[in-house]
Structure formats: C-alpha cells, structure tokens
Design an enzyme around this catalytic site. Structure first.
Site, mmCIF file in Angstrom:
data_model
loop_
_atom_site.group_PDB
_atom_site.id
_atom_site.type_symbol
_atom_site.label_atom_id
_atom_site.label_comp_id
_atom_site.label_asym_id
_atom_site.label_seq_id
_atom_site.Cartn_x
_atom_site.Cartn_y
_atom_site.Cartn_z
ATOM 1 N N HIS A 26 151.207 -54.497 0.336
ATOM 2 C CA HIS A 26 150.139 -54.484 1.076
ATOM 3 C C HIS A 26 148.998 -54.283 0.062
ATOM 4 O O HIS A 26 149.071 -53.759 -1.037
ATOM 5 C CB HIS A 26 149.864 -53.312 2.107
ATOM 6 N N CYS A 27 147.717 -54.719 0.503
ATOM 7 C CA CYS A 27 146.466 -54.764 -0.202
ATOM 8 C C CYS A 27 145.440 -53.723 0.439
ATOM 9 O O CYS A 27 145.856 -52.966 1.165
ATOM 10 C CB CYS A 27 145.818 -56.030 -0.616
ATOM 11 N N ALA A 28 144.230 -53.970 0.175
ATOM 12 C CA ALA A 28 143.302 -52.990 0.942
ATOM 13 C C ALA A 28 143.256 -52.968 2.239
ATOM 14 O O ALA A 28 143.083 -52.051 2.877
ATOM 15 C CB ALA A 28 141.690 -53.059 0.122
ATOM 16 N N THR A 29 143.352 -54.357 2.722
ATOM 17 C CA THR A 29 143.329 -54.314 4.419
ATOM 18 C C THR A 29 144.356 -55.161 4.943
ATOM 19 O O THR A 29 144.600 -55.116 6.076
ATOM 20 C CB THR A 29 142.224 -55.320 4.481
ATOM 21 N N ARG A 30 145.314 -55.834 4.263
ATOM 22 C CA ARG A 30 146.254 -56.541 4.806
ATOM 23 C C ARG A 30 147.885 -56.277 4.271
ATOM 24 O O ARG A 30 148.184 -55.763 3.265
ATOM 25 C CB ARG A 30 146.084 -58.155 4.376
#
Length: 461
Positions: A26-30
């Site tokens: 995952h990244c910051a939002t996804r």
C-alpha cells in the site's frame, strides 16, 4: 458500516480469493494488489465495498483507493487474515516489467521520497510559523517590534527550518538504500559524507563566499547541502555495490569489510564523478522549472493548474516533489504549491457538486468524503471514485484548476514549504498572503462546483 476485518475479507473475495493474490502493498491512499489472473477480479464488486472510493488497473497492479489512514488499517486487517503481503521494494521487483521505463523510474523515485516527505512537511510548517510570529503586525499585538526578537531565538528557528534541507542528502541516500535492498545505515553515513563540514558548503559557494576544492586541476568538489540527485544515484549504485560484495566477501569478514568497501568506493565516485555531473543536471532542471513558472500573463498557472491532475492519473506526479525541493532550496519559497493547490481544490469542488446533485445514496456517500479528502490534499478518491468515473466532472475540475492556478500566479502566491495543500496548506501561508490563498481555493472550488452542477453531471435514471 462494515468493520475493517469484514472489508478485508470482501476485498480478498472480490479479487479472486487468496490463491489469486501474488502480492499486496500500500501507499498513502491506495491498496496495491498484484494478481495471478486478472479475469478473476470483480472490479464492480470491489467498488461496492464499504470505504472503497474507487478501483482501477495500472502498471500491473489493481489499485484500490481507501484514503489516508484507512488504507493502513485495511492492509493490517488483510495481513491478519494470513494473506501474503510484500514490501514495496519487493513489489517493485515483481512489477519491474510492467509499465513504461519512464513510469517505472518515477514510481521508484516516489518510493524513495514517500518516507522523507513528512519531515519536509514539518519543516515547511516551521517556516510558516516563523513567518507568522515575526510579522510586524503580529508583534505589535504583544507590544514588540522586529528589533525585539533576539538573535538566539532566530538561531533556534533556523535549527527547525534548515536542518532537514542541510542533511537532505543523508535522508535521500538512506531511503534509496532501503528501496534498493541495501543497508539503510550505510546509505545514511554516505549521505552525511556528502554534506561533511570538511567540504566547502554548497550554499556558501553559490553565494561566492567560498571556492570549490579542485582535484586533478579540473574536478570541482563541494558539499551537496539540499541536493537530491547526487544522493539518489549514490544510494542506487551504492546499494548494488553492497549486494555485489555481500555475495563475495566471506561471512567472517562481511561485517567489517563490506561497509568499508562500499563507503570507500561510493564516496570517491560520488565526490569526483556523480556529484559534479548531477549537480549540473539539477541546475538545468531548476532553470527549466523557473522558465516555466516565469511565463508571462499567468500562463504557467493556467498550464500547470489544468494539467496537474491529469499527471496524477498517470502516477508520475512524484517527480514534482523533487521540483518543489529545488525551489525551496534555491529560492526559499515555493511558487509551485499554490498552483497545484488550485487544481486539487477544484477536483474537490467537482466531487462536491456531484454529491449535492446526485439522488443516489451510494453516490452521495462516496462523493462527500471524496470531496473532503480533496480539501485535505488527497485527490485520488475524488478523481477515481467520482469525477473520472463520470467524465465531465473531471474535465470541469481541470478547467477550474487552470483558472484558479492562473489567479495564483497573477497574485504571486508563494508557499513557505511543500507537500501539503488546500486546508492543511493554509499553514504555509500564515503571512500577508493568507487572504489571497483562501481566495484562490474558493475560486477553484466555486468554479468547479458551478460548472459541474450545471453542465458537468447528469444522473442516469
């Protein structure tokens, strides 16, 4: 509303079950999912899950948008189910043949910068607060004048505002080593060597108050305070050099010999080859950025404000982090931030209009939080969950972003930092610019809302 554990189970089921999962990160939002068989993924089912703000396929990954904070909890819940996950560096290796070479390079650049951005945000906030409390109008409220501020206090504020940029190469080299599978502490020390006080300070040299050290009569050697590219490539090559020696140095000598060889080779290479060449490249990139920002008649704001969110869709917008660092390092302010703030606020305004006009409970429940997310600086939920799905709202947001970006340029807005926008970004304008900053955001939201409400969204019956 379903619990995070239930949502995690629904996500795994919708993407074809645990056996179809190749890796998850995952990244910051996804949530970023790589699967074995794309045909088994039910994207419509994914988008119907609670808290999901959109889903799409890009560069070999199914990207499911949950938003800041939420994605961390869903990812943790998936791990608790025993589903195999992976680090972002491992996923990068698995996805290395996905997307164009340029897209892969920018993704990697983004992976390096994501862990660094929070401290750069904090630095920008410190700059904004210093600007606020040193304003003559604010000091008058306490019966003070600018001459009343002590030198020691100003020195203390410099510690808060300058440290991250002075030692930026250390942060970049540390993160790059980590991303490319090296030992992060070796990268940290290599980066610190690039800003050693034994070397002529880059900023002092730029001011003409010091001269570079010349080796062999023609190689200029300086410190690289505030630089990014020399540290990035030193970290990239250094991590590969470390892997080379780890495979060949006997285990009994590895602890001592490998770090010694890596640091020795890389500091020579960095100071005498990578540094001088890449420092020139950085200067060229900076000059090009300034040329764009200085286009007459507000054209830079119009162009950047319109196209910024299109670039976000491609996923290569992380390159802007480097540009903003360059602006702050060289100018001590950031004229790029207010323009992209306008484009982000506009997408939020468009999503808000969809929520207000829609009669569907599901769309309202999706549009309102997505608009709020955009107003907090994260547009992916609004873009992929609402605006781009319906087409015209996204275009109306682009138009409004261009107009508001034009206004930001005309009134000469300048941020004190980077990486935060719209409502949180207010902290970067706590000076005489605050009213104009709020005005630009309201213009972006208002135009996007009006265009979308009247021309950009017609609900299917």
């Amino acid at each position: 509303m379903a619990s995070n554990e239930e949502i995690a189970k629904q996500v795994i089921e919708a993407i074809g079950g645990e056996e179809n999962v190749q890796s998850i990160a995952h990244c910051a939002t996804r949530l970023r999912v790589m699967v074995h068989d794309r045909e088994q993924v039910n994207v419509d089912a994914v988008e119907e899950i609670d808290k999901v703000k959109g889903a799409f396929y890009n560069s070999g990954q199914y990207q499911i948008i949950f938003g800041t904070g939420t994605v961390n909890r869903i990812y943790e819940a998936i791990n608790n189910l025993g589903v195999t996950s992976t680090s972002k560096s491992e996923m990068k290796e698995e996805a290395k043949k996905q997307g164009t070479t340029f897209q892969r390079a920018i993704r990697t650049f983004g992976d390096v910068f994501v862990p660094i951005i929070p401290v750069l945000v904090a630095t920008g906030l410190f700059m904004g607060l210093r600007g606020l409390i040193t304003q003559e109008q604010i000091l008058v409220l306490f019966g003070l004048t600018p001459d009343s501020i002590s030198e020691n206090f100003l020195l203390f504020t410099e510690v808060l505002t300058d440290t991250a940029f002075v030692f930026l190469p250390a942060l970049v080299a540390w993160s790059t080593f980590k991303v490319f599978g090296g030992t992060p502490v070796i990268g940290l020390v290599l980066g610190l060597m690039l800003v050693s006080p034994s070397l002529p300070n880059a900023w002092v040299v730029a001011e003409g108050a010091a001269e570079p050290l010349y080796f062999l009569g023609f190689i200029p050697v300086i410190g690289y305070q505030g630089s990014v590219l020399p540290a990035f490539f030193a970290g990239l090559i250094g991590a590969k050099v470390e892997k080379f020696f780890r495979k060949r140095v006997p285990e009994s000598l590895d602890l001592i010999l490998t770090p010694f060889l890596v640091l020795l080779i890389m500091i020579i290479l960095s100071l005498f080859a990578l540094g001088p060449i890449l420092h020139l490249v950085e200067n060229w990139i900076f000059d090009g950025t300034i040329a764009l920002l200085e286009l007459p008649l507000g054209l830079s704001g119009l162009i950047i404000g319109f196209f910024h969110q299109i670039i976000v869709i491609t996923g290569v917008h992380h390159i802007f982090n480097f540009l903003e660092i360059q602006l702050l390092e060289n100018l001590n302010y950031n004229p790029f931030n207010p323009i992209i703030t306008a484009s982000i606020a506009a997408q939020g305004g468009a999503a808000l209009a969809v929520g207000v006009k829609s009669k569907q409970k599901k769309m309202k429940a999706l549009a309102y939080p997505s608009a709020l997310s955009a107003f907090l600086g994260i547009t992916e939920p609004a873009i992929f969950g609402v605006n781009l799905r319906h087409g015209k709202p996204f275009i109306m947001g682009l138009v409004a972003g261009g107009i508001a970006g034009f206004l930001a340029t005309i009134v000469n807005l300048k941020a004190t930092g980077m990486a935060i926008t719209v409502i949180p970004g207010t902290l970067l304008y706590l000076n005489e610019q605050l009213f104009l900053y709020i005005l630009v955001n309201l213009v972006a939201i208002g135009i996007a809302f009006g265009l979308t409400y009247f021309f950009g969204y017609k609900e299917d019956k």
